[in-house]
Motif scaffolding. Sequence first.
Motif, short mmCIF file in Angstrom:
data_model
loop_
_atom_site.label_atom_id
_atom_site.label_comp_id
_atom_site.label_asym_id
_atom_site.label_seq_id
_atom_site.Cartn_x
_atom_site.Cartn_y
_atom_site.Cartn_z
N ASP A 193 -4.14 8.80 2.63
CA ASP A 193 -3.19 9.91 2.55
C ASP A 193 -3.57 11.05 3.48
N ASP A 194 -4.74 10.97 4.08
CA ASP A 194 -5.25 12.04 4.95
C ASP A 194 -5.41 11.50 6.38
N GLN A 221 0.84 -1.19 0.00
CA GLN A 221 0.00 0.00 0.00
C GLN A 221 0.88 1.25 0.00
N ARG A 222 0.53 2.23 -0.80
CA ARG A 222 1.39 3.42 -0.98
C ARG A 222 0.86 4.66 -0.28
N SER A 223 -0.09 4.50 0.58
CA SER A 223 -0.66 5.64 1.30
C SER A 223 0.34 6.18 2.33
N VAL A 233 -9.69 5.17 0.84
CA VAL A 233 -8.88 4.37 1.76
C VAL A 233 -8.79 2.95 1.21
N THR A 234 -7.77 2.22 1.66
CA THR A 234 -7.73 0.77 1.50
C THR A 234 -7.62 0.19 2.90
N SER A 235 -8.10 -1.02 3.07
CA SER A 235 -8.11 -1.57 4.42
C SER A 235 -7.99 -3.08 4.40
N LEU A 285 -0.28 6.38 12.24
CA LEU A 285 1.16 6.56 12.06
C LEU A 285 1.49 6.96 10.64
N ARG A 286 2.54 7.77 10.52
CA ARG A 286 3.05 8.12 9.19
C ARG A 286 3.92 6.97 8.70
N ARG A 287 3.75 6.60 7.45
CA ARG A 287 4.50 5.48 6.89
C ARG A 287 5.79 5.97 6.24
N SER A 288 6.82 5.17 6.31
CA SER A 288 8.10 5.51 5.70
C SER A 288 8.00 5.36 4.19
#
Length: 287
Positions: free
Chosen positions: A246-247, A137-139, A232-234, A277-280
């Motif tokens: 992304d939000d 996932q690229r979010s 969103v994806t989940s 959390l923010r993803r790397s």
Amino acid sequence: MSVEEKQADYMRQAIYRAIYDRRNSWHAKSLPEEAISTGDIESALSDFNRWSAILGQDVAKEIEAKASNGRGYWLSILPLRHFAIRYYAVMCFAPHAAGLWHSRLGRDYLSCSGIHSLFLGRVRENTDSYKAWQINQRSRFVLKFDIRGFYQSIRHDFLVEQLTALCSVGNAETQRMLRLLPTILRYPYRSTSEQQIKHCEIGLPIGNTTERFFSNLYLSSVDVYLLDQRKVTSCRRLDDIRVFADDATHLQDIREGLADKLERLGMSVNVEKTKILRRSTTNPSLT
């Protein structure tokens, strides 16, 4: 095949599945010897109807186990014949529940649910696939959502209500299992901490594969809620829920929506483990 022959075939499958599961479970080495004794299958089959009449006399055992992080917890190991009856119940109910999850298997939603995923999560390939889907996932943000005391919080009356509505047009055998379900769920167990026999008034026994079906069904309204969310994806694997977007503000709204859904199910959020959390960007698996 006549109705009686089909019923006998289902019973035989349930007994074999229960024995296979008990012998091949990851905690099999910790089980007392009598819990994995198979006995004579044909004799067990002939006694199957009698088993359902004396469920209250079978006492589950509690054994202590340790998670991969070293944390200890208690498993409730059901007697083999009780375990077989739960398998039989799942086999009766599953055809009515299949539609709940078919539409959730797609690009934007990964669901580890349903009768065919009873063993999902206990097979390395399935666990790796679940983790790989999340990494891909690229979010920018992820909501890690956890339910407090999930298995222990499942209410029997809610579960029976859901299954009754789902199986309203079921055959006579399915209806019989629905009537037996409250007794099946309220199994007796020997409390290790208090050294006395109690009855399970709420929750499902940890350590028994059949409970994946019941717990997934219990959270079907959560699945519907997640499917209705845009941008969103989940994914959900039992009580482990991940939502990618992304939000971060949108994820906070979803968090509150999930908490509201859980409250209606008699459950609550595990605040300590639920985080946005923010993803790397270099390694999406790190947050």
